[in-house]
Motif scaffolding. Structure first.
Motif, PDB file in Angstrom:
ATOM      1  N   MET A   1     116.536  61.522  35.977  1.00 43.67           N
ATOM      2  CA  MET A   1     117.270  61.900  34.764  1.00 43.67           C
ATOM      3  C   MET A   1     117.746  63.347  34.902  1.00 43.67           C
ATOM      4  O   MET A   1     117.034  64.173  35.450  1.00 43.67           O
ATOM      5  N   ILE A   2     118.929  63.642  34.421  1.00 44.06           N
ATOM      6  CA  ILE A   2     119.349  65.034  34.503  1.00 44.06           C
ATOM      7  C   ILE A   2     118.839  65.774  33.272  1.00 44.06           C
ATOM      8  O   ILE A   2     118.573  65.185  32.225  1.00 44.06           O
ATOM      9  N   PHE A   3     118.734  67.086  33.421  1.00 43.93           N
ATOM     10  CA  PHE A   3     118.041  67.852  32.402  1.00 43.93           C
ATOM     11  C   PHE A   3     118.745  67.801  31.046  1.00 43.93           C
ATOM     12  O   PHE A   3     118.099  67.765  30.007  1.00 43.93           O
ATOM     13  N   GLU A   4     120.100  67.778  31.077  1.00 46.35           N
ATOM     14  CA  GLU A   4     120.832  67.755  29.806  1.00 46.35           C
ATOM     15  C   GLU A   4     120.405  66.556  28.943  1.00 46.35           C
ATOM     16  O   GLU A   4     120.221  66.680  27.745  1.00 46.35           O
ATOM     17  N   GLU A   5     120.224  65.416  29.618  1.00 43.63           N
ATOM     18  CA  GLU A   5     119.803  64.220  28.866  1.00 43.63           C
ATOM     19  C   GLU A   5     118.410  64.406  28.278  1.00 43.63           C
ATOM     20  O   GLU A   5     118.155  64.058  27.129  1.00 43.63           O
ATOM     21  N   ILE A   6     117.521  64.958  29.109  1.00 46.04           N
ATOM     22  CA  ILE A   6     116.141  65.179  28.638  1.00 46.04           C
ATOM     23  C   ILE A   6     116.170  66.106  27.428  1.00 46.04           C
ATOM     24  O   ILE A   6     115.519  65.869  26.410  1.00 46.04           O
ATOM     25  N   ARG A   7     116.983  67.182  27.572  1.00 42.88           N
ATOM     26  CA  ARG A   7     117.010  68.174  26.499  1.00 42.88           C
ATOM     27  C   ARG A   7     117.640  67.590  25.231  1.00 42.88           C
ATOM     28  O   ARG A   7     117.128  67.788  24.137  1.00 42.88           O
ATOM     29  N   ASP A   8     118.730  66.877  25.384  1.00 41.82           N
ATOM     30  CA  ASP A   8     119.381  66.320  24.195  1.00 41.82           C
ATOM     31  C   ASP A   8     118.457  65.371  23.456  1.00 41.82           C
ATOM     32  O   ASP A   8     118.375  65.390  22.233  1.00 41.82           O
ATOM     33  N   ARG A   9     117.730  64.580  24.225  1.00 45.99           N
ATOM     34  CA  ARG A   9     116.821  63.649  23.568  1.00 45.99           C
ATOM     35  C   ARG A   9     115.707  64.408  22.842  1.00 45.99           C
ATOM     36  O   ARG A   9     115.318  64.077  21.731  1.00 45.99           O
ATOM     37  N   ALA A  10     115.206  65.462  23.499  1.00 46.78           N
ATOM     38  CA  ALA A  10     114.136  66.258  22.886  1.00 46.78           C
ATOM     39  C   ALA A  10     114.632  66.903  21.595  1.00 46.78           C
ATOM     40  O   ALA A  10     113.931  66.922  20.584  1.00 46.78           O
ATOM     41  N   ILE A  11     115.869  67.421  21.642  1.00 45.42           N
ATOM     42  CA  ILE A  11     116.410  68.077  20.444  1.00 45.42           C
ATOM     43  C   ILE A  11     116.578  67.059  19.319  1.00 45.42           C
ATOM     44  O   ILE A  11     116.247  67.333  18.168  1.00 45.42           O
ATOM     45  N   ARG A  12     117.036  65.879  19.700  1.00 42.98           N
ATOM     46  CA  ARG A  12     117.185  64.842  18.662  1.00 42.98           C
ATOM     47  C   ARG A  12     115.833  64.537  18.019  1.00 42.98           C
ATOM     48  O   ARG A  12     115.706  64.430  16.812  1.00 42.98           O
ATOM     49  N   GLU A  13     114.799  64.441  18.837  1.00 41.42           N
ATOM     50  CA  GLU A  13     113.484  64.134  18.283  1.00 41.42           C
ATOM     51  C   GLU A  13     112.992  65.262  17.373  1.00 41.42           C
ATOM     52  O   GLU A  13     112.477  65.049  16.286  1.00 41.42           O
ATOM     53  N   TRP A  14     113.180  66.489  17.849  1.00 40.47           N
ATOM     54  CA  TRP A  14     112.719  67.658  17.095  1.00 40.47           C
ATOM     55  C   TRP A  14     113.471  67.782  15.763  1.00 40.47           C
ATOM     56  O   TRP A  14     112.868  67.965  14.715  1.00 40.47           O
ATOM     57  N   GLU A  15     114.790  67.623  15.846  1.00 35.63           N
ATOM     58  CA  GLU A  15     115.586  67.728  14.616  1.00 35.63           C
ATOM     59  C   GLU A  15     115.252  66.567  13.675  1.00 35.63           C
ATOM     60  O   GLU A  15     115.209  66.733  12.465  1.00 35.63           O
ATOM     61  N   GLY A  16     114.992  65.408  14.289  1.00 37.73           N
ATOM     62  CA  GLY A  16     114.629  64.256  13.486  1.00 37.73           C
ATOM     63  C   GLY A  16     113.368  64.512  12.678  1.00 37.73           C
ATOM     64  O   GLY A  16     113.245  64.115  11.518  1.00 37.73           O
ATOM     65  N   LEU A  17     112.438  65.207  13.306  1.00 38.97           N
ATOM     66  CA  LEU A  17     111.183  65.513  12.629  1.00 38.97           C
ATOM     67  C   LEU A  17     111.423  66.511  11.495  1.00 38.97           C
ATOM     68  O   LEU A  17     110.864  66.403  10.414  1.00 38.97           O
ATOM     69  N   ARG A  18     112.291  67.487  11.774  1.00 38.95           N
ATOM     70  CA  ARG A  18     112.524  68.550  10.787  1.00 38.95           C
ATOM     71  C   ARG A  18     113.431  68.084   9.643  1.00 38.95           C
ATOM     72  O   ARG A  18     113.342  68.606   8.541  1.00 38.95           O
ATOM     73  N   ASN A  19     114.316  67.169   9.953  1.00 40.00           N
ATOM     74  CA  ASN A  19     115.275  66.769   8.918  1.00 40.00           C
ATOM     75  C   ASN A  19     115.127  65.302   8.554  1.00 40.00           C
ATOM     76  O   ASN A  19     116.097  64.606   8.308  1.00 40.00           O
ATOM     77  N   SER A  20     113.887  64.856   8.535  1.00 39.89           N
ATOM     78  CA  SER A  20     113.666  63.435   8.293  1.00 39.89           C
ATOM     79  C   SER A  20     113.810  63.092   6.817  1.00 39.89           C
ATOM     80  O   SER A  20     113.853  61.925   6.461  1.00 39.89           O
ATOM     81  N   GLY A  21     113.819  64.110   5.954  1.00 38.73           N
ATOM     82  CA  GLY A  21     113.814  63.842   4.529  1.00 38.73           C
ATOM     83  C   GLY A  21     112.402  63.629   4.002  1.00 38.73           C
ATOM     84  O   GLY A  21     112.176  63.535   2.805  1.00 38.73           O
ATOM     85  N   ARG A  22     111.431  63.525   4.923  1.00 39.64           N
ATOM     86  CA  ARG A  22     110.037  63.362   4.510  1.00 39.64           C
ATOM     87  C   ARG A  22     109.348  64.717   4.581  1.00 39.64           C
ATOM     88  O   ARG A  22     109.731  65.576   5.381  1.00 39.64           O
ATOM     89  N   PRO A  23     108.289  64.885   3.808  1.00 39.44           N
ATOM     90  CA  PRO A  23     107.506  66.117   3.964  1.00 39.44           C
ATOM     91  C   PRO A  23     106.859  66.135   5.356  1.00 39.44           C
ATOM     92  O   PRO A  23     106.452  65.089   5.862  1.00 39.44           O
ATOM     93  N   LEU A  24     106.792  67.318   5.922  1.00 38.08           N
ATOM     94  CA  LEU A  24     106.173  67.489   7.236  1.00 38.08           C
ATOM     95  C   LEU A  24     104.990  68.439   7.077  1.00 38.08           C
ATOM     96  O   LEU A  24     105.122  69.532   6.534  1.00 38.08           O
TER      97      LEU A  24
END
Lengths: 171, 638, 218
Positions: free
Chosen positions: B1-24
């Motif tokens: 896997m190239i790093f850009e893909e790894i990073r984009d997926r990680a950012i999506r997961e991180w942002e998903g956690l922060r902006n899930s609409g649920r309390p964290l």
């Protein structure tokens, strides 16, 4: 825990040795694993380890006696480790240790006559901000006092595996 | 896997956690948090969320450094800034769920501050300590899940490795050299230079070792980093390995840190899983593997040659240097060995550049220093400040000063290899060279603060007792010199010292310093040398007056109940005494039987503060002779 | 092998390149005391801390670990050197059974030799004796081992593992460090092959041949 049957020593040691090749560098990890499983390093286990690594058994004994973490005699059912780091010391760690010695009626390094408790000192568990620290069966208790000793023992006796903190943060 | 893909997926997961609409809910479950009861709080939170069917995310994070206020939790609820709560009990956790997660009351009475700028409440960065702090190494600690590599990557992790792999190894070494980074293990050797020596050294294969055997009692920076941000260490190791040409690495973590061992082991598997470690890293052709080695409890293994002997599979006994490990180390091969903090700063230097790093700190000590503050200081925990920050700013600015209005007496810095700095030197800049000049050592960064209630002789005795126990026993000077120094210190704290002992102690300390084989022995006398030079009066009081000025040394103090302050009808002390040494004397006034008393101090705690009738006296001659305890007929039964 | 020339105590000495200062000095007839040094052993054990010298530009070092260099200027008797080796010597004696008259090594003991060559006393009183009371092992038909006389030079451990059956090793650590067999077994039961090399290298009377036993051929 008390003395362990010869077959158990043999089986557990053999189990660990299957995980490691005969390279010399595996000596310390093997000792760690065997000690984790048996609670101490019996003579028979060391002899098996020496055979496995094709080294003299004296070398195994030499390494085993060097490190604090290895015991040569069976531990207590519960292990109480009193932290003797600097922060714990200046906050009265010595008094805590003495309180444990009095309460359990055993000298540090020893095991109570009924085999229930082993009392040890530990150099520093790196939990200095919560000093003084006592680690009981891997549960870290922070901000302990000589007066909290009894409570921890009661907890350990009552609930063998489900131990709560005594740090005043509990119920 | 190239790093850009790894990073984009990680950012999506991180942002998903922060902006899930649920309390964290973030909860700090590093060892400090656990010691304060974090696991019980976590259990309560999960139970209540489950029972009430609340849809919220709970993430375990590492250590934010505010250990004094553990357990810590942070709650990010949509519509509110993320808020950090301290001293959280199971009760407050329930209240927060009830009132904030379900209701609209953010319970600001439990809040330490917000974690982002907002209009509701001040942020924790508005705390006075952040005027002095500059967090680089600790930046992510306590804010990401150490068991989730995506959190690390989404917050900039592994981009330095990608950048480094595009550079030549010489360029990486040159960058580290120009940054002015010096080793954080204690001695402060220039890191870039060490890289260069190892790179040039003949012999294959080369090895890299991360020294996580943080043995100094009173130090816990490396533990916090390994538990809170383990990927930063792995990334730093990989970059360093690329620079020097090492194919195999070891990360040596001390046995007393089981949680760090667990988290590092997990982190290694995650990095390997993404191809950030192992064969042909990110398709660069560079391969590097890391093996976790657990220590077995030997302070001397922090010394690099002893650590190497221990990995090779035997007693952790030091060898003479030279040869230094960089040219002949593990199995006689060139071995780069660096401290946890040294390696985990490398990605920052690669990412932000050598000039950025060298702009922080002093002329000869660049960057920041991470300290563990413990002992008699209000804000115990971790602090990261630019090199050269004064002792005063660290203890008062960051640490908040001494609790209970007590007088600051000294700081024990650098562990058993360091020494004591007295209160008279508050403006000393804390950097490698200033500390060495003052006779102490930066060490790995442990600072234990002592107040007026601590005895300097006893503190020096304690540290010598430690090094004496931890001496490997190989060389005469350390094995027997530390033992003889300890004998003298024990005599003094027992009130059996003689003035001429001080001369012998000094001579011996100098000889052990100059004549020992390894760093453990050579630095073991520092606590004695510094306490003798800054606190000689305390030594003399013990020897001449048989008096412990701080009322600590057991053999020189007595517990005494002031008759005029004793309430007489109160039995608190009698009940508290574990050895039945307290009895009611004439008129109900409580008396301590000095012969039975074991000086545990429990009675002093138990005497209600409005009476404060129990005091410590030194020398022993201050205790007035007592009436004899009325003889009772009970025979001693043991 | 090429040679280098160094100056020790004002005397020009030629030595093999790569040689340690200790051996260069001894070959050149200049006495430096040592208990643990074994020529050619790498890395040197460097444990006894008696062979200090002062080297111009380097300061105080142990001569067993310092490689000779051309033009090196070495002193073996500066006040600092004397002070350090006296301290190390007296520390060793503080943890040693000093009843020489009952020692099998009496008369052939490196400690005695060092004391007489350097004018040091075998009865030191600067340091309090550290209690030492191990049982003496006389189980072996040919040798006795008295750990109370052992100064932990490590030579027997080295030679036993190098040429013998490898039964002698260090155990424990710090002040409790001791040369012993597996679990402290009596030498007779330890698997010792009676090569007797240990008795030959022991610089004191800790491991000694029993009376009437002939030394091994070396």
């Amino acid at each position: 825990m008390g003395q362990i049957m010869d077959e158990v020593i043999e089986d557990e040691t053999a189990f660990v040795l299957r995980l490691y090749s005969g390279e010399r560098k595996n000596l310390v990890p093997i000792l760690q694993d065997v000690c984790d499983r048996l609670g101490y390093l019996p003579r028979a286990a060391m002899e098996r380890i020496a055979e496995h690594l094709a080294i003299n058994r004296g070398e195994v004994y030499s390494a085993a006696t060097f490190y604090n973490q290895f015991r040569l005699s069976p531990p207590g059912r519960h292990t109480v480790k009193v932290c003797m780091g600097t922060a714990c010391h200046i906050k009265g760690g010595q008094l805590i240790l003495e309180a444990w010695e009095r309460e359990l009626d055993v000298d540090v390094g020893g095991v109570t006559r009924d085999g229930q408790f082993g009392l040890e000192r530990v150099a520093c568990v790196g939990c200095c901000a919560m000093a003084p620290i006592v680690v009981c069966d891997d549960v870290v208790h922070g901000r302990t006092r000589p007066t909290t000793v009894k409570g921890i023992i009661t907890n350990l006796n009552e609930r063998e595996h489900d131990i709560r903190g005594d740090s005043g943060q509990g119920d | 896997m190239i790093f850009e893909e790894i990073r984009d997926r990680a950012i999506r997961e991180w942002e998903g956690l922060r902006n899930s609409g649920r309390p964290l809910i973030l909860i700090g479950t590093a060892t400090c948090g656990r010691a304060a009861g974090a696991m019980e709080v976590l259990e309560r939170i999960e139970r209540e969320l489950g029972e009430r069917g609340i849809d919220a995310d709970v993430v375990q994070v590492g250590c934010m450094g505010h250990c004094y206020a553990e357990p810590l939790i942070a709650i990010a609820k949509p519509g509110y800034p993320p808020i950090l709560y301290g001293y959280v009990t199971q009760g407050t956790a329930s209240q927060l769920i009830e009132n904030f997660i379900l209701g609209d009351d953010p319970c600001l009475e439990f809040a330490l501050g917000a974690l982002e700028e907002n209009e509701l409440i001040p942020t924790i960065f508005d705390m006075p300590r952040f005027r002095y702090e500059r967090r680089i190494l600790l930046e992510r600690c306590g804010f990401i899940d150490p068991q989730n590599i995506d959190h690390y990557i989404a917050n900039g992790g592994y981009s330095a490795l990608v950048k480094a792999l595009e550079m030549t190894s010489d360029e990486v070494i040159e960058g580290v050299r120009r940054s002015g980074l010096r080793g954080r293990g204690g001695a402060g050797f220039p890191t870039g230079e060490k890289f260069g020596i190892c790179r040039e050294a003949e012999g294959e294969p080369k090895y890299l070792i991360c020294n996580g055997d943080e043995g100094d009692p009173g130090a816990f920076m490396d533990r916090a980093i390994l538990e809170s941000d383990p990927q930063s260490v792995i990334e730093g190791m990989t970059i360093a390995a690329y620079a020097v040409g090492a194919l195999h690495g070891y990360i040596y973590v001390r046995a007393e840190y089981p949680l760090a061992v667990e988290r590092v082991r997990f982190a290694l598997r995650q990095a390997e899983g993404l191809g950030l470690l192992g064969q042909d890293i990110l398709g660069s052709g560079f391969s590097f593997g890391i093996e976790l080695v657990r220590g077995s409890g030997a302070f001397v293994c922090g010394e690099e040659t002893a650590l190497i002997a221990s990995i090779e599979g035997g007693r952790g006994v030091p060898h003479p240097r030279p040869p230094f490990p960089a040219t002949s180390g593990l199995w006689g091969k060139p071995t780069l060995i660096n401290n946890v903090k040294t390696l985990s700063i490398i990605p920052h230097i690669i990412s932000k550049g050598a000039d950025w790093y060298s702009s922080i700190g002093t002329e000869k000590s660049k960057g920041t220093a991470v300290f563990a503050l413990a002992g008699k200081v209000i804000n115990t925990g971790l602090a990261e400040v630019p090199m050269g920050t004064t002792l005063r700013d660290i203890i008062y600015g960051v640490g908040g000063g001494i609790p209970g209005g007590k007088r600051f007496k000294a700081v024990q810095i650098g562990g058993p290899s360091g020494g004591f700095l007295p209160e008279s030197m508050p403006d000393i800049p804390v950097d490698f060279d200033s500390l060495t000049e003052a006779g102490v050592m930066m060490g790995s960064g442990g600072m234990v603060i002592l107040d007026e209630d601590n005895c300097m002789v006893e503190a020096a005795r304690y540290l010598l007792d430690f090094t004496q126990r931890e001496s490997c026993g190989k060389c005469t000077m350390c094995r027997l010199g530390t033992k003889q120094m300890l004998n003298i210190l024990e005599d003094i704290t027992n009130g059996e010292g003689r003035l001429e002992d001080l001369g012998l102690l000094m001579e011996l300390a100098q000889d052990v310093r100059d004549g020992s084989l390894c760093g453990l022995g050579r630095t073991a006398p520092n606590p004695v040398l510094t306490s003798l030079s800054y606190f000689r009066d305390e030594y003399e009081a013990h020897i001449i007056e048989k008096r412990c000025p701080a009322l600590v040394c057991e053999k020189l103090i007595s517990y005494y109940i002031l008759p005029e302050r004793c309430e007489r009808s109160c039995d608190a002390c009698v009940g508290s005494c574990s050895v039945e040494a307290i009895y009611a004397g004439k008129g109900g006034v409580k008396v301590i039987d000095q012969e039975k008393c074991v000086k545990c101090g429990i009675c002093l705690d138990s005497c209600p503060p409005q009476y404060s009738a129990i005091v410590k006296l030194s020398p022993l001659s201050l205790v007035p002779p007592e009436e004899k305890k009325p003889e009772k007929s009970e025979e001693g039964d043991g | 092998m090429s040679k280098v020339t160094l100056t020790i105590d004002g005397i020009q000495i030629e030595a093999q390149k790569g040689e340690k200062v200790l051996w260069a000095a001894l070959e050149g007839g200049i006495y430096i005391p040592s208990l643990c040094a074994v020529r050619g052993l790498e890395p040197p054990f460097a444990a006894c801390r008696l062979c200090f010298v002062e080297i111009e530009g380097r300061g105080i070092v142990t001569s067993c670990t310092e490689t000779v260099a051309d033009g090196m200027v070495v002193y073996t008797n500066t006040p600092r050197v004397k002070r350090l080796r006296r301290t190390a010597f007296e520390l060793l004696l503080s943890h040693h059974d000093t009843d020489c008259s009952s020692c099998p090594g009496h008369g052939n003991c490196e400690l005695q030799r060092i004391a007489s060559r350097l004018g040091l006393k075998l009865r030191q009183n600067r340091f309090r004796p550290v209690p030492i009371s191990y049982p003496i092992d006389s189980s072996h038909p040919l040798i006795t081992y008295d750990p109370n006389r052992c100064i932990l030079c490590g030579k027997c451990v080295w030679v036993c593992n190098e040429r013998g059956s490898g039964v002698l090793n260090f155990a424990f650590r710090g002040i409790d460090t001791v040369v012993t067999t597996f679990f402290g077994l009596p030498l007779a039961d330890s698997g010792c092959n009676s090569c007797l090399e240990c008795a030959a290298v022991c610089p004191v009377g800790a491991i000694a041949l029993k009376r009437d036993v002939r030394p091994p051929r070396s």
